[in-house]
Design a protein around this motif. Structure first.
Motif, mmCIF file in Angstrom:
data_model
loop_
_atom_site.group_PDB
_atom_site.id
_atom_site.type_symbol
_atom_site.label_atom_id
_atom_site.label_comp_id
_atom_site.label_asym_id
_atom_site.label_seq_id
_atom_site.Cartn_x
_atom_site.Cartn_y
_atom_site.Cartn_z
ATOM 1 N N ASP A 153 38.045 43.166 39.563
ATOM 2 C CA ASP A 153 37.994 42.553 40.898
ATOM 3 C C ASP A 153 36.725 43.008 41.607
ATOM 4 N N GLY A 169 46.383 40.353 41.017
ATOM 5 C CA GLY A 169 45.965 39.536 42.146
ATOM 6 C C GLY A 169 46.930 38.413 42.442
ATOM 7 N N LYS A 210 38.078 34.799 45.306
ATOM 8 C CA LYS A 210 38.350 35.786 44.264
ATOM 9 C C LYS A 210 38.223 35.106 42.899
#
Length: 392
Positions: free
Chosen positions: A247, A307, A316
């Motif tokens: 991430d 996520g 993202k």
């Protein structure tokens, strides 16, 4: 009375080691191969993941000519394990004679580092030097290659044979420099010599320098500069999975970071065939952003994406968006850079492959999938119409 010659010790120097970008003479008297140069290691900020991955010698070989029938290599290995998880098999040392597989062995001893993933603490138990031995080799002149393991930091301590050895002169093969994640480093393959890049290199008849860095294919500038400054005839970068499962970036930053990485590579390799490869199929992160984390249950490790799929709309990254962005960037740059190419990683391992050969830990392909990926990459990249096709 036995009149056979005794073992001959040969000093281990850079003349006998291939596939490393740096060699460190250690305080214990050994030779430690590094896959990143000292400057890059210094700029990594002491990150333990980078330090571990680059010191694990995937694609590094001890190579020499000899008539020896017995070869012994003393090594001091460092093995990393995780508390509560069964130990991985010992790293494999593959023997190749004149380019053909001729044996496999493991080394005992070495240092064991046990990591507690709950708090990151480590415990180290020191161990002795181990020996890798191959015997029964033909007594003719031959080229011997010992492929070091991709999963263990390996300090080379001594080389003994029952006949003299000599360095191998360059044979004119093209050099392929590849960078990627743990899958490129070899994770879950049987050995470094049977990881997909090594198998593809064998199919293409090229010399491999493998800069697959487990957990560390993160578009770092120090890695780009290491690739830039390394002589090569062919270049490939497999980008995406680590950026997603760390991430690390949002969509806004990912594109410019890829451009900057490729710009740096082109500073040192302005016209070298350059292949950008997107991630292979990983269902856990196709539509779900990172981070990814290991889940330990019943002694098994599986990776899960933590996520929220809805966050992809906010920038993202998922594997799907990474592939779309990489394809777009390469298509735009290729207008002015005809030696730049793109390969969708799912052509190496896709949905049909996942159904037949599922990812053992939901992230890394197993040995059979590595073989399949190596065959497919070799056929595509080195084929008559491929980006790495030999020039007439």
């Amino acid at each position: 009375m036995d009149h056979s010659p005794g073992p001959t010790a040969t000093p281990l120097t850079g003349a006998l080691v291939r596939g490393a970008l740096d060699l460190e003479r250690t305080a214990r008297g050994g030779l430690l191969p590094h896959r990143l140069p000292a400057r890059a290691r210094a700029q990594s900020g002491g990150d333990p993941q980078v330090a571990q991955a680059e010191s694990q010698p995937s694609g590094v070989r001890v190579v020499f000519r000899t008539r020896a029938t017995v070869v012994e290599l003393d090594v001091l290995r460092t093995v990393v394990g995780y508390r509560g998880v069964p130990a991985r098999p010992d790293g494999a040392y593959d023997l190749h004679v004149d380019g053909e597989p001729a044996g496999r062995a493991t080394a005992g001893g070495g240092d064991l580092v046990t990591v507690d993933m709950s708090d990151g603490s480590q415990e180290t138990v020191r161990g002795p030097v181990g020996t890798v031995r191959f015997d029964g080799l033909a007594g003719r002149e031959k080229t011997v290659e010992i492929w070091l393991p991709y999963s263990e930091t390996t300090e080379l301590m001594a080389l003994r044979t029952d006949a003299p050895v000599a360095p191998v002169a360059p044979d004119g093969r093209r050099v392929w420099l590849h960078h990627g994640s743990s899958i490129s480093q070899g994770s879950a393959a049987e050995s470094a010599a049977t990881a997909w890049p090594a198998l593809a290199a064998a199919a293409g008849g090229v010399e491999l320098i493998n800069l697959g860095l487990g957990g560390s294919a993160l578009l770092d500038p120090f890695t780009a500069r290491a690739l830039r400054d390394t002589s090569a005839d062919l270049l490939s970068v497999k980008i995406g999975i680590n950026v997603v499962n760390h991430d690390l970036l949002r969509l806004r930053a990912f594109g410019p970071a890829v451009h900057g990485f490729l710009d740096t590579l082109r500073e040192g390799h302005p016209a070298t065939p350059l292949l950008v490869v997107s991630p292979i199929l990983c269902p856990a992160q196709e539509e779900t952003p990172g981070p990814a984390a290991p889940d330990i249950a019943d002694g098994r490790v599986e990776f899960a994406a933590l996520g929220d799929p809805a966050e992809a709309a906010l920038g993202k990254l998922t594997l799907r968006t990474v592939r779309e962005e990489l394809a777009r960037i390469v298509a735009e740059r290729a207008v002015d850079d005809p030696a730049l190419h793109y390969l969708d990683g799912r052509t190496l391992y896709g949905e049909t492959d996942f159904a037949e050969l599922p990812l053992p830990d939901r992230l890394h392909p197993g040995p059979a999938a590595h073989r399949r990926m190596g065959e497919r990459f070799g056929a595509y990249a080195f084929g008559p119409e491929g980006p790495f096709a030999a020039t007439p």
